[in-house]
Design a protein around this motif. Sequence first.
Motif, PDB file in Angstrom:
ATOM      1  N   GLY A 168      10.385   8.118  -5.956  1.00 44.01           N
ATOM      2  CA  GLY A 168       9.760   8.117  -4.629  1.00 44.01           C
ATOM      3  C   GLY A 168       8.292   8.523  -4.686  1.00 44.01           C
ATOM      4  N   ASP A 169       7.954   9.418  -5.608  1.00 46.04           N
ATOM      5  CA  ASP A 169       6.557   9.871  -5.708  1.00 46.04           C
ATOM      6  C   ASP A 169       5.621   8.725  -6.089  1.00 46.04           C
ATOM      7  OD1 ASP A 169       7.702  12.296  -5.292  1.00 46.04           O
ATOM      8  OD2 ASP A 169       7.547  12.968  -7.381  1.00 46.04           O
ATOM      9  N   TYR A 170       6.179   7.748  -6.790  1.00 48.70           N
ATOM     10  CA  TYR A 170       5.350   6.624  -7.248  1.00 48.70           C
ATOM     11  C   TYR A 170       5.371   5.457  -6.264  1.00 48.70           C
ATOM     12  CZ  TYR A 170       5.479   8.879 -11.847  1.00 48.70           C
ATOM     13  OH  TYR A 170       5.344   9.763 -12.888  1.00 48.70           O
ATOM     14  N   ALA A 171       6.169   5.557  -5.205  1.00 48.51           N
ATOM     15  CA  ALA A 171       6.385   4.397  -4.324  1.00 48.51           C
ATOM     16  C   ALA A 171       5.065   3.847  -3.798  1.00 48.51           C
ATOM     17  CB  ALA A 171       7.290   4.781  -3.159  1.00 48.51           C
ATOM     18  N   ARG A 172       5.058   2.546  -3.586  1.00 46.30           N
ATOM     19  CA  ARG A 172       3.831   1.882  -3.137  1.00 46.30           C
ATOM     20  C   ARG A 172       3.328   2.475  -1.828  1.00 46.30           C
ATOM     21  NH1 ARG A 172       2.061  -3.308  -5.188  1.00 46.30           N
ATOM     22  NH2 ARG A 172       3.841  -2.861  -6.524  1.00 46.30           N
ATOM     23  N   ASP A 173       4.245   2.715  -0.883  1.00 40.43           N
ATOM     24  CA  ASP A 173       3.757   3.205   0.415  1.00 40.43           C
ATOM     25  C   ASP A 173       3.248   4.647   0.322  1.00 40.43           C
ATOM     26  OD1 ASP A 173       6.177   4.582   0.299  1.00 40.43           O
ATOM     27  OD2 ASP A 173       6.731   4.149   2.373  1.00 40.43           O
ATOM     28  N   ALA A 174       3.682   5.370  -0.729  1.00 40.85           N
ATOM     29  CA  ALA A 174       3.173   6.737  -0.887  1.00 40.85           C
ATOM     30  C   ALA A 174       1.759   6.730  -1.471  1.00 40.85           C
ATOM     31  CB  ALA A 174       4.113   7.541  -1.794  1.00 40.85           C
ATOM     32  N   GLN A 175       1.363   5.605  -2.044  1.00 45.05           N
ATOM     33  CA  GLN A 175       0.036   5.540  -2.689  1.00 45.05           C
ATOM     34  C   GLN A 175      -0.965   4.725  -1.881  1.00 45.05           C
ATOM     35  OE1 GLN A 175      -0.264   4.941  -6.903  1.00 45.05           O
ATOM     36  NE2 GLN A 175       1.941   5.149  -7.217  1.00 45.05           N
ATOM     37  N   ALA A 176      -0.437   3.850  -1.008  1.00 45.98           N
ATOM     38  CA  ALA A 176      -1.344   2.953  -0.280  1.00 45.98           C
ATOM     39  C   ALA A 176      -2.291   3.769   0.590  1.00 45.98           C
ATOM     40  CB  ALA A 176      -0.537   1.980   0.575  1.00 45.98           C
ATOM     41  N   GLY A 177      -3.569   3.514   0.472  1.00 44.51           N
ATOM     42  CA  GLY A 177      -4.568   4.194   1.288  1.00 44.51           C
ATOM     43  C   GLY A 177      -4.882   5.612   0.832  1.00 44.51           C
ATOM     44  N   VAL A 178      -4.239   6.061  -0.239  1.00 43.13           N
ATOM     45  CA  VAL A 178      -4.492   7.434  -0.704  1.00 43.13           C
ATOM     46  C   VAL A 178      -5.597   7.397  -1.757  1.00 43.13           C
ATOM     47  CG1 VAL A 178      -3.500   9.453  -1.865  1.00 43.13           C
ATOM     48  CG2 VAL A 178      -2.094   8.080  -0.276  1.00 43.13           C
ATOM     49  N   GLY A 204      -7.796   7.878  -4.811  1.00 41.13           N
ATOM     50  CA  GLY A 204      -7.480   8.420  -6.133  1.00 41.13           C
ATOM     51  C   GLY A 204      -6.109   8.026  -6.652  1.00 41.13           C
ATOM     52  N   SER A 205      -5.258   7.434  -5.795  1.00 40.22           N
ATOM     53  CA  SER A 205      -3.934   7.037  -6.299  1.00 40.22           C
ATOM     54  C   SER A 205      -4.106   5.891  -7.298  1.00 40.22           C
ATOM     55  CB  SER A 205      -3.031   6.593  -5.148  1.00 40.22           C
ATOM     56  OG  SER A 205      -3.488   5.357  -4.614  1.00 40.22           O
ATOM     57  N   THR A 206      -3.115   5.729  -8.136  1.00 38.83           N
ATOM     58  CA  THR A 206      -3.211   4.663  -9.141  1.00 38.83           C
ATOM     59  C   THR A 206      -3.273   3.304  -8.459  1.00 38.83           C
ATOM     60  OG1 THR A 206      -2.050   6.080 -10.699  1.00 38.83           O
ATOM     61  CG2 THR A 206      -2.125   3.730 -11.228  1.00 38.83           C
ATOM     62  N   LEU A 207      -2.502   3.123  -7.376  1.00 32.65           N
ATOM     63  CA  LEU A 207      -2.541   1.844  -6.659  1.00 32.65           C
ATOM     64  C   LEU A 207      -3.952   1.550  -6.142  1.00 32.65           C
ATOM     65  CD1 LEU A 207      -0.996  -0.580  -5.465  1.00 32.65           C
ATOM     66  CD2 LEU A 207      -0.583   0.814  -3.422  1.00 32.65           C
ATOM     67  N   GLU A 208      -4.584   2.559  -5.551  1.00 34.17           N
ATOM     68  CA  GLU A 208      -5.942   2.326  -5.020  1.00 34.17           C
ATOM     69  C   GLU A 208      -6.945   2.103  -6.155  1.00 34.17           C
ATOM     70  OE1 GLU A 208      -6.662   1.507  -2.060  1.00 34.17           O
ATOM     71  OE2 GLU A 208      -4.680   1.968  -1.270  1.00 34.17           O
ATOM     72  N   LEU A 209      -6.718   2.745  -7.289  1.00 35.99           N
ATOM     73  CA  LEU A 209      -7.602   2.493  -8.433  1.00 35.99           C
ATOM     74  C   LEU A 209      -7.506   1.017  -8.844  1.00 35.99           C
ATOM     75  CD1 LEU A 209      -9.430   3.405 -10.817  1.00 35.99           C
ATOM     76  CD2 LEU A 209      -7.318   3.871 -12.094  1.00 35.99           C
ATOM     77  N   TYR A 210      -6.269   0.525  -9.000  1.00 36.50           N
ATOM     78  CA  TYR A 210      -6.091  -0.885  -9.387  1.00 36.50           C
ATOM     79  C   TYR A 210      -6.744  -1.806  -8.363  1.00 36.50           C
ATOM     80  CZ  TYR A 210      -2.999  -0.557 -13.492  1.00 36.50           C
ATOM     81  OH  TYR A 210      -2.487  -0.334 -14.748  1.00 36.50           O
ATOM     82  N   ARG A 211      -6.514  -1.527  -7.075  1.00 33.84           N
ATOM     83  CA  ARG A 211      -7.090  -2.395  -6.035  1.00 33.84           C
ATOM     84  C   ARG A 211      -8.611  -2.441  -6.151  1.00 33.84           C
ATOM     85  NH1 ARG A 211      -3.854  -0.520  -0.715  1.00 33.84           N
ATOM     86  NH2 ARG A 211      -2.028  -1.819  -1.022  1.00 33.84           N
ATOM     87  N   SER A 212      -9.208  -1.265  -6.319  1.00 40.08           N
ATOM     88  CA  SER A 212     -10.673  -1.279  -6.329  1.00 40.08           C
ATOM     89  C   SER A 212     -11.185  -1.942  -7.608  1.00 40.08           C
ATOM     90  CB  SER A 212     -11.256   0.113  -6.119  1.00 40.08           C
ATOM     91  OG  SER A 212     -10.850   0.946  -7.154  1.00 40.08           O
ATOM     92  N   LEU A 213     -10.525  -1.717  -8.727  1.00 38.58           N
ATOM     93  CA  LEU A 213     -10.973  -2.370  -9.972  1.00 38.58           C
ATOM     94  C   LEU A 213     -10.864  -3.890  -9.845  1.00 38.58           C
ATOM     95  CD1 LEU A 213      -9.227  -0.073 -12.641  1.00 38.58           C
ATOM     96  CD2 LEU A 213     -11.663  -0.090 -12.056  1.00 38.58           C
ATOM     97  N   LEU A 214      -9.745  -4.339  -9.278  1.00 39.29           N
ATOM     98  CA  LEU A 214      -9.539  -5.798  -9.167  1.00 39.29           C
ATOM     99  C   LEU A 214     -10.545  -6.427  -8.205  1.00 39.29           C
ATOM    100  CD1 LEU A 214      -5.646  -5.793  -9.263  1.00 39.29           C
ATOM    101  CD2 LEU A 214      -7.156  -6.830 -10.964  1.00 39.29           C
ATOM    102  N   ALA A 215     -10.832  -5.723  -7.115  1.00 37.94           N
ATOM    103  CA  ALA A 215     -11.801  -6.264  -6.150  1.00 37.94           C
ATOM    104  C   ALA A 215     -13.190  -6.334  -6.783  1.00 37.94           C
ATOM    105  CB  ALA A 215     -11.824  -5.395  -4.896  1.00 37.94           C
TER     106      ALA A 215
END
Length: 553
Positions: free
Chosen positions: A459-469, A471-482
């Motif tokens: 649950g700690d890694y869940a997408r909705d727990a990282q979206a918009g946060v 420094g989260s890994t998901l946001e890091l990937y999004r910004s790198l890809l953009a």
Amino acid sequence: MNSTIGRATQRDDWWRTAVIYQVYPRSFADADGDGIGDLPGITHRLPALAELGVDAIWLSPFFTSPQADAGYDVADYCDVDPLFGTLADFDRMLATAHELGLRVIIDLVPNHSSSAHAWFQAALASAPGSPERARYIFRDGKGAAGELPPNNWESVFGGRAWTRVVEADGTPGQWYLHLFDTSQPDFDWSNEEVREYFRGVLRFWLDRGADGFRVDVAHGLAKAEGLPDYVPPADAGSMGGDEANVPYWAQEGVHEIYRDWHEVLAAYGPDRILAGEAWVEPLTKLAKWVRPDEMHQTFNFRYLETPWDAAALRSVVDDSLAAFGSVGAPSTWVLSNHDVIRHATRLGLTPPPPQGQGLGPKSESHPDEVVGLRRARAATAFMLALPGSSYLYQGEELGLPEVIDLPDSARQDPSFFRTGGETYGRDGCRVPLPWEAAAPGTGFGPSAASWLPQPESWGDYARDAQAGVPGSTLELYRSLLALRRERGLGEGELEWLPSEGAAVLAFRNGGVTVVANTGSAPVPLPAGRVLAASGPVAQDRIPGDTTVWLAAD
Ligand code: NOJ
């Protein structure tokens, strides 16, 4: 050009620079609640991938299969296994992906079929020497009564690579070759009937609109004349990769097959691609797979196996750009897939385990999860700044670790069983994805069912727990890809820059300066505006295990 593609990847040579996201269907998203991911589940979640900013997806096998090797044992190459849905579900998934501007490549498994394939069943029911047997590699055994296998080859999954059949009259009979599991008999690619059959398979999926194929075991189809004995050196990786002349890997004969397929695809336009899974070394030899009239891309497993170390990274990047560049092909880059320990764990392991062993409760290697994730984020930020095409494996954008403590009773990888549990295998990187922290089964499907148990921490890694946060890994990937897309890094050229010390690598690509600190001590942050950083950067210092992208302008 494939006329149904939306905005992002309209160029015919999209594959030269694409970021391709691997979907492992059984673990991506489950629509029907049986605990196994499926095509409708993928369709439902595709917008999340478009939003992540990838250009294409590669789907691991979803074809009719007894699932002895998670679908890499295909019983019908032109149909969908009921576990995953129907052909109509595939068409819907493909149409949705194209509307979202995502290309779709699918897995082709030509080295072997499932033993449940109609051809293999016909071979078993037919006599030695029959045309039915000639589609596979059947041989008489050695020894007075044929009781010994035809040669000494070993299966990649452990144990011998030959199985003896019982003939129709009930007597012990011939042996057939299987480089993988007993249930995965190797085709005989010197047989024109096999070649014609696979041309038909390619056309079947190209006609439906598939953008190409990831070709499984693309270094294994041709076997050396006479099937000579071979003993691999003790340090050889399980999928080959050494430079020696191995009679079942990297034989010259594979190349005419790919030249033939190139023509089949070219008839559909220049934007349909072949991407080879070829564990071949050195890179100068691997480059043969992507000569202009063969495949378009090949996976760069030497890159995947490179430690998080400045000198080693610099040399693999130089060697890759030179080798692939010499034949006019893009280099590809990859850090994780469904066959290896997830890089968020792998990069924090001491000592590093041999490739193919997996990780389990009794492994000698132990991970430091904090260091592993920090290095994984830095390694990804380094990779996504390189020119060429990158592959991502589902879940790495969430920072998922390898699941180590799966109970033996839950494990499904045939290599675990064929080695009597000595090799843990690949289940630890295949655990179903967490989507929503608070949902049953973390939102993998409508029920809490999951074909491999998800750990408590999921649950700690869940997408909705990282979206918009931030420094989260998901946001890091999004910004790198953009940023990668905006700044055209895939199309760019790499120029190494002088760097602060042996642990630091710095290069420029287009208008971006990339500095990776692979050591543990902080180093000075060069001048420039920070565009992205894999970890916190403060007081003009780049901490250890951190990569920073700076605007050079
Ligand atoms: C490589 C695939 O990636 C792996 O998962 C599979 O087990 C073998 N080929 C055999 O098809």
